[in-house]
Scaffold this motif. Structure first.
Motif, PDB file in Angstrom:
ATOM      1  N   LEU A 194       0.839  -1.214   0.000  1.00 49.28           N
ATOM      2  CA  LEU A 194       0.000   0.000   0.000  1.00 49.28           C
ATOM      3  C   LEU A 194       0.868   1.257   0.000  1.00 49.28           C
ATOM      4  O   LEU A 194       0.578   2.227  -0.686  1.00 49.28           O
ATOM      5  N   GLN A 195       1.934   1.215   0.765  1.00 48.94           N
ATOM      6  CA  GLN A 195       2.836   2.364   0.800  1.00 48.94           C
ATOM      7  C   GLN A 195       3.486   2.612  -0.555  1.00 48.94           C
ATOM      8  O   GLN A 195       3.642   3.744  -0.992  1.00 48.94           O
ATOM      9  N   LEU A 196       3.867   1.512  -1.196  1.00 52.55           N
ATOM     10  CA  LEU A 196       4.495   1.649  -2.514  1.00 52.55           C
ATOM     11  C   LEU A 196       3.527   2.247  -3.522  1.00 52.55           C
ATOM     12  O   LEU A 196       3.903   3.078  -4.348  1.00 52.55           O
ATOM     13  N   ILE A 197       2.272   1.797  -3.436  1.00 47.05           N
ATOM     14  CA  ILE A 197       1.273   2.342  -4.355  1.00 47.05           C
ATOM     15  C   ILE A 197       1.138   3.844  -4.126  1.00 47.05           C
ATOM     16  O   ILE A 197       1.095   4.631  -5.059  1.00 47.05           O
ATOM     17  N   GLU A 198       1.140   4.207  -2.839  1.00 47.87           N
ATOM     18  CA  GLU A 198       1.017   5.614  -2.508  1.00 47.87           C
ATOM     19  C   GLU A 198       2.230   6.404  -3.010  1.00 47.87           C
ATOM     20  O   GLU A 198       2.101   7.500  -3.544  1.00 47.87           O
ATOM     21  N   ASP A 199       3.408   5.829  -2.848  1.00 43.85           N
ATOM     22  CA  ASP A 199       4.636   6.555  -3.203  1.00 43.85           C
ATOM     23  C   ASP A 199       4.936   6.562  -4.705  1.00 43.85           C
ATOM     24  O   ASP A 199       5.463   7.525  -5.227  1.00 43.85           O
ATOM     25  N   ARG A 200       4.647   5.438  -5.388  1.00 42.18           N
ATOM     26  CA  ARG A 200       5.089   5.327  -6.784  1.00 42.18           C
ATOM     27  C   ARG A 200       3.961   5.130  -7.780  1.00 42.18           C
ATOM     28  O   ARG A 200       4.198   5.119  -8.980  1.00 42.18           O
ATOM     29  N   GLY A 201       2.772   4.839  -7.279  1.00 43.37           N
ATOM     30  CA  GLY A 201       1.659   4.565  -8.170  1.00 43.37           C
ATOM     31  C   GLY A 201       1.571   3.086  -8.511  1.00 43.37           C
ATOM     32  O   GLY A 201       2.511   2.325  -8.306  1.00 43.37           O
ATOM     33  N   LYS A 202       0.403   2.713  -9.035  1.00 45.18           N
ATOM     34  CA  LYS A 202       0.126   1.290  -9.277  1.00 45.18           C
ATOM     35  C   LYS A 202       0.997   0.666 -10.347  1.00 45.18           C
ATOM     36  O   LYS A 202       1.410  -0.488 -10.229  1.00 45.18           O
ATOM     37  N   THR A 203       1.276   1.426 -11.428  1.00 44.01           N
ATOM     38  CA  THR A 203       1.986   0.782 -12.541  1.00 44.01           C
ATOM     39  C   THR A 203       3.375   0.303 -12.137  1.00 44.01           C
ATOM     40  O   THR A 203       3.848  -0.697 -12.662  1.00 44.01           O
ATOM     41  N   MET A 231       1.901  -5.958  -5.952  1.00 42.23           N
ATOM     42  CA  MET A 231       0.455  -6.163  -5.763  1.00 42.23           C
ATOM     43  C   MET A 231       0.079  -7.612  -6.043  1.00 42.23           C
ATOM     44  O   MET A 231      -0.709  -8.219  -5.320  1.00 42.23           O
ATOM     45  N   ASP A 232       0.666  -8.163  -7.088  1.00 43.65           N
ATOM     46  CA  ASP A 232       0.423  -9.581  -7.387  1.00 43.65           C
ATOM     47  C   ASP A 232       0.836 -10.458  -6.206  1.00 43.65           C
ATOM     48  O   ASP A 232       0.127 -11.382  -5.801  1.00 43.65           O
ATOM     49  N   ILE A 233       2.007 -10.154  -5.675  1.00 40.48           N
ATOM     50  CA  ILE A 233       2.512 -10.936  -4.549  1.00 40.48           C
ATOM     51  C   ILE A 233       1.564 -10.836  -3.356  1.00 40.48           C
ATOM     52  O   ILE A 233       1.189 -11.841  -2.750  1.00 40.48           O
ATOM     53  N   ALA A 234       1.162  -9.621  -3.028  1.00 40.28           N
ATOM     54  CA  ALA A 234       0.274  -9.434  -1.876  1.00 40.28           C
ATOM     55  C   ALA A 234      -1.031 -10.202  -2.070  1.00 40.28           C
ATOM     56  O   ALA A 234      -1.535 -10.850  -1.148  1.00 40.28           O
ATOM     57  N   ASN A 235      -1.554 -10.157  -3.278  1.00 40.24           N
ATOM     58  CA  ASN A 235      -2.812 -10.859  -3.537  1.00 40.24           C
ATOM     59  C   ASN A 235      -2.685 -12.370  -3.357  1.00 40.24           C
ATOM     60  O   ASN A 235      -3.493 -12.994  -2.676  1.00 40.24           O
ATOM     61  N   VAL A 236      -1.663 -12.952  -3.959  1.00 42.92           N
ATOM     62  CA  VAL A 236      -1.500 -14.404  -3.844  1.00 42.92           C
ATOM     63  C   VAL A 236      -1.217 -14.796  -2.402  1.00 42.92           C
ATOM     64  O   VAL A 236      -1.792 -15.746  -1.863  1.00 42.92           O
ATOM     65  N   LEU A 237      -0.310 -14.048  -1.777  1.00 40.95           N
ATOM     66  CA  LEU A 237       0.043 -14.357  -0.392  1.00 40.95           C
ATOM     67  C   LEU A 237      -1.200 -14.333   0.491  1.00 40.95           C
ATOM     68  O   LEU A 237      -1.415 -15.206   1.331  1.00 40.95           O
ATOM     69  N   CYS A 238      -2.039 -13.330   0.285  1.00 44.09           N
ATOM     70  CA  CYS A 238      -3.213 -13.189   1.142  1.00 44.09           C
ATOM     71  C   CYS A 238      -4.212 -14.315   0.901  1.00 44.09           C
ATOM     72  O   CYS A 238      -4.805 -14.836   1.836  1.00 44.09           O
ATOM     73  N   GLN A 239      -4.401 -14.687  -0.346  1.00 49.30           N
ATOM     74  CA  GLN A 239      -5.354 -15.775  -0.596  1.00 49.30           C
ATOM     75  C   GLN A 239      -4.861 -17.080   0.039  1.00 49.30           C
ATOM     76  O   GLN A 239      -5.604 -17.781   0.703  1.00 49.30           O
ATOM     77  N   GLU A 240      -3.587 -17.382  -0.179  1.00 47.61           N
ATOM     78  CA  GLU A 240      -3.073 -18.651   0.339  1.00 47.61           C
ATOM     79  C   GLU A 240      -3.035 -18.659   1.868  1.00 47.61           C
ATOM     80  O   GLU A 240      -3.343 -19.672   2.493  1.00 47.61           O
ATOM     81  N   SER A 241      -2.683 -17.532   2.449  1.00 45.70           N
ATOM     82  CA  SER A 241      -2.645 -17.467   3.915  1.00 45.70           C
ATOM     83  C   SER A 241      -4.056 -17.561   4.485  1.00 45.70           C
ATOM     84  O   SER A 241      -4.294 -18.250   5.474  1.00 45.70           O
ATOM     85  N   TYR A 242      -4.958 -16.872   3.819  1.00 44.78           N
ATOM     86  CA  TYR A 242      -6.356 -16.910   4.280  1.00 44.78           C
ATOM     87  C   TYR A 242      -6.886 -18.351   4.272  1.00 44.78           C
ATOM     88  O   TYR A 242      -7.504 -18.807   5.223  1.00 44.78           O
ATOM     89  N   ASP A 243      -6.604 -19.059   3.171  1.00 41.63           N
ATOM     90  CA  ASP A 243      -7.051 -20.453   3.072  1.00 41.63           C
ATOM     91  C   ASP A 243      -6.478 -21.300   4.204  1.00 41.63           C
ATOM     92  O   ASP A 243      -7.159 -22.096   4.828  1.00 41.63           O
ATOM     93  N   ARG A 244      -5.191 -21.105   4.431  1.00 43.20           N
ATOM     94  CA  ARG A 244      -4.510 -21.902   5.455  1.00 43.20           C
ATOM     95  C   ARG A 244      -5.078 -21.582   6.832  1.00 43.20           C
ATOM     96  O   ARG A 244      -5.340 -22.476   7.637  1.00 43.20           O
TER      97      ARG A 244
END
Lengths: 265, 596
Positions: free
Chosen positions: B511-520, B526-539
């Protein structure tokens, strides 16, 4: 002795170089910048002379964008005393000639007894700036030097360089002179951690064209005598071939390949 | 960026506070100076250690001590020593970053780490001014080298049960030490020993023992170890060793405070340091994958190997985000504390004991994972000494054992949280009450309204906190204080909490990176955060169900229904996203997301 060191910030040797879509240059995003390795020898040599001659000072001079400050600071962390960066948007697109002109201009009032630099920068490999600076300043020059001895009175320098056949050429120059370092001149020291902390408070100044007394049309792309038309990567090297078998057969096969495929013998 | 104020959050509060609600320190925030420190450390490894690694690993006598002295001359051993005693007095983040670079060669890292960490910090934090003046300047330069003597043959994890005894001499001038220590790093060449012993056989205390001129210290033979072969590990026997009374460290009977606080620091450094070799191994595996051709193409182009690359990179991103976040908070806290106010300093460090244990467990398990998977990518060659993973594969195994086994640390995580909650230091039960009231609300709970650039991942993270705490609370209700003895339940709780901290830290950084540098420019993060969160949530959901099944009896059904209310909406295509993540790191020839 008052020693000046010319330093350039270049991409790390392990950087993967990518060319801009319009072929006008390389993509600088994400590049790790380091001190030109040949300039490291120059900094080290300057520091060694300083350690031998009490009261000496070492000033690092660089021309480049703002980020070059970081590399100047590495030199300060190694032990140099002060730094000067020439940074001006008008310098963009400078060739060796325009670069040397600006560098010479900034050094003129400094009255250095000795100017050290690397024999070339590993980014464009031009190996022309040191000689041109010497011309602009009207100083003797000794290029590609791998051993340097400054006389006790600080008036002369004996410079050694390797020439073909393993022989050495020995040059003696009156100081002030400009000496360009070759690999082997010394083993550059690391920037120590206390040195890095001290670097912060060492004098450092940034100057632009106005302060230098140069006009935009004399330097940068406008003052350049050479224009790069296009950047491209070298063609990928084909993988080598290993010829299997007994030495005699392999040699025979090799000769055949050299004659028929490579057509070099 | 480094100038932006990071918040000094309470230890353990990541479980209760909304994800990304405050600024944290991350590997994107290193200062120019920190990067320079880091470069000196990498250059030192590259030029002084790696070329003679063979000799180091064969324990050429005198080699490691001479290299330590060389590192000392460069200032690599003085980072944590206050300026007043000729050190640098640098931040924890700097210390962590340099450890990461030093960790590239395991045996070198433990030799240096045993000296600078457990060998020096007890004097930094618990020495009196006289002791500090006497030892720290020489420890800073490596003129004298130190080791830490806690473990004994009969006392490992149960450190307090040690048997070494100290008795005051009849003339009152010395303590007489008797006993034996086991697995002491640097024992073979150390000049100084930090020794734990019980005064009169019952008062746990610490002593500084100088080797020079002291009789009765016997160093055992070098252990033959699985890894870290270049480091010295021996037993030590103390037989009627006379230690001047002035060399008592801290107070009699308070030695456990020294031991545990020093271990806390050692823990986060070990977990953070582990990320260094992970990055090296990942880069080696990718490079090899590009040149090794099978079935007519480079093996890096096969999906299963790309999946490995993605998973390794995801774990490294999470691991470093978790570690530097805490270093940043400690530094922000320590900045305003006087150099001599050790009590306050210890308070700040101790505040993050929960996170220290989490970082230790996560970091050391990630390095074992990365060693295993990157070795696998080398196939049969990976199993040979000639290729670069065999050594770190052996070296990293002990990481899960020393500085507190991962089992002990897993017990500490929920144990400390519960202790702090019951003392009112952490509003855990208030948060659980809120979860329950959210569940009772007819409309979907508040968190379903999460919005913003990383909404899906942040929501998964918020839900995970609730799922983990909901299930843990049921276990606490059932066992009350006796939960300490339900180790399988404690372990499950720890695993949920570790996953939660990983998600929360990765999201906060992204989130900080998005704020500092923008999404692109933050696509891969962002991809990493999404995958990590889904897999952790499942576990976490699976683990929560296990706890509910174990503790809720007939009521389990009701609780499962509540878990469903805490379900994520939709799923992301992790196979596809991992392909994109892998493509990024394959193109970059390794891990390139930290700014050093």
């Amino acid at each position: 002795m008052k020693i000046g060191v010319l330093m350039k910030q270049v991409p790390d040797t392990e950087t993967k170089i990518r060319i801009k879509d319009d072929a006008s240059g390389i993509v600088v995003d994400g590049i790790k910048w380091v001190m030109n390795p040949y300039d490291e020898y120059a900094v080290e040599e300057a520091l060694r002379i300083k350690e031998k001659k009490a009261g000496s000072t070492v000033t690092i001079i660089s021309m480049g964008p703002k980020r070059s400050v970081e590399t100047i600071r590495t030199g300060l962390a190694m032990g140099a005393d002060s730094g000067i960066l020439i940074d001006d948007p008008a310098l963009e697109g400078a060739d060796c000639y325009a670069t040397a002109k600006a560098l010479a201009k900034v050094m003129e009032p400094e009255n250095f007894d000795l100017i050290l630099c690397g024999k070339q920068a590993i980014d464009d490999d031009s190996a022309q700036v040191p000689q041109m600076v010497a011309e602009f300043l009207g100083m003797p020059q000794a290029m590609v030097i791998d051993k340097l001895v400054v006389s006790d009175d600080g008036k002369k320098a004996t410079c050694y360089r390797r020439i073909e056949g393993g022989a050495k050429e020995v040059l003696e120059v009156d100081l002030p002179a400009i000496v360009a370092a070759e690999k082997g001149l010394n083993e550059p020291r690391y920037a120590s951690l206390p040195g890095i902390m001290k670097a912060k408070s060492k004098p450092f100044k940034e100057i632009n064209l106005g302060a230098l007394g140069l006009k935009a049309e004399e330097v940068g792309a406008k003052g350049a005598k050479l224009k790069v038309k296009k950047y491209f990567l070298p063609a990928e090297k084909a993988p080598g071939k290993i010829i299997p078998g007994e030495p005699e057969d392999a040699a025979r096969a090799l000769v055949k390949m050299l004659r028929e495929e490579a057509k070099v013998v | 960026m480094a100038e932006k104020q990071v918040k000094i959050a309470k230890g353990g509060s990541f479980l209760l506070e909304p994800t990304g609600s405050y600024r944290v320190f991350t590997p994107d925030d290193f200062t120019e100076e920190q990067k320079m420190f880091s470069k000196t450390a990498s250059d030192f490894l590259e030029k002084e250690i790696i070329p003679i690694l063979e000799k180091i690993e064969h324990k050429q006598p005198g080699l490691v001590p001479s290299l330590l002295k060389k590192a000392g001359e460069l200032g690599l051993l003085m980072i944590d020593i206050p300026k007043k005693y000729d050190g640098l007095g640098e931040s924890k983040a700097t210390s962590m970053l340099v450890s990461e670079k030093m960790a590239r060669i395991g045996s070198w890292a433990v030799s240096a780490g045993a000296h600078t960490g457990i060998g020096t910090l007890p004097i930094v934090y618990f020495g009196n001014p006289e002791q500090k003046k006497r030892y720290l300047p020489r420890l800073a330069t490596g003129e004298i080298l130190s080791c830490y003597c806690l473990t004994e043959t009969g006392s490992g994890s149960d450190a307090l049960s040690l048997k070494t005894k100290a008795v005051l001499s009849p003339d009152g001038k010395h303590y007489i030490l008797n006993g034996g220590k086991q697995f002491i790093t640097n024992a073979g060449f150390a000049d100084l020993f930090i020794v734990y012993a019980k005064v009169d056989g019952d008062k746990f205390s610490a002593f500084i023992v100088e080797k020079a001129g002291t009789e009765g210290i016997q160093i055992g033979a070098e252990e033959k170890k699985l890894g870290l072969k270049g480091s010295s590990t021996c037993s030590i026997t103390f037989e009627n060793v006379k230690v001047p009374k002035e060399n008592l460290l801290g107070e009699i009977g308070k030695g456990h405070k020294i031991a545990f606080n020093i271990l806390n620091i050692g823990r986060f450094k070990l977990g953070a340091g582990a990320m260094g070799p992970c990055k090296v191994m990942l880069a080696e595996a990718i490079k090899y994958g590009k040149v090794r051709v099978q079935f007519g193409k480079p093996i890096i182009d096969f999906g299963m190997l790309r999946r490995k690359v993605a998973d390794m990179a995801i774990k490294i991103y999470a691991g470093e985000s978790m570690a530097y976040r805490i270093a940043g908070m400690m530094d922000a806290g320590l900045k305003s504390v006087d150099e001599d106010d050790v009590v306050k300093q210890m308070e700040i460090i101790e505040e993050y004991a929960i996170e220290d244990s989490i970082i230790k467990v996560y970091g050391t398990e990630v390095i074992n994972y990365v060693a295993d998977e990157s070795l696998q990518m080398f196939g049969g060659y990976g199993f040979t000494e000639e290729y670069p993973i065999e050594r770190p594969y052996r070296d990293c195994r002990v990481d899960r054992i020393f500085e507190g086994t991962n089992e002990i640390n897993r017990l500490l995580i929920p144990g400390t949280i519960l202790r702090r909650a019951s003392k009112g230091q952490l509003p855990l039960f208030e948060f659980i009450a809120r979860i329950n009231s959210e569940l009772e609300e007819k409309s979907k709970s508040r968190i379903s309204k999460t919005s913003g650039p990383l909404a899906w991942a942040v929501r998964a993270c918020e839900l995970s906190k609730r799922v983990a705490l909901y299930a843990s609370n049921l276990a606490v209700q059932k066992y009350a204080l006796a939960i300490q003895d339900e180790q399988e339940v404690m372990e499950t709780m720890a695993n949920m909490i570790i996953d939660t901290y990983a998600m929360d830290s990765a999201c906060a950084r992204t989130l900080q990176l998005i704020e500092d540098r923008g999404k692109t420019k933050t696509r891969v993060q962002m991809d990493i955060a999404n995958v990590l969160c889904q897999e952790s949530y499942d576990r976490i959901n699976l683990l929560a169900r296990n706890i509910i099944t174990a503790v809720a009896g007939d009521e389990a059904k009701k609780h499962f229904k509540n878990l469903e209310k805490l379900g994520t909406k939709g799923r992301i295509d992790s196979i596809k996203i991992k392909k994109e993540i892998a493509a990024h790191f394959v193109e970059a020839d390794g891990y390139n997301l930290s700014a050093s």
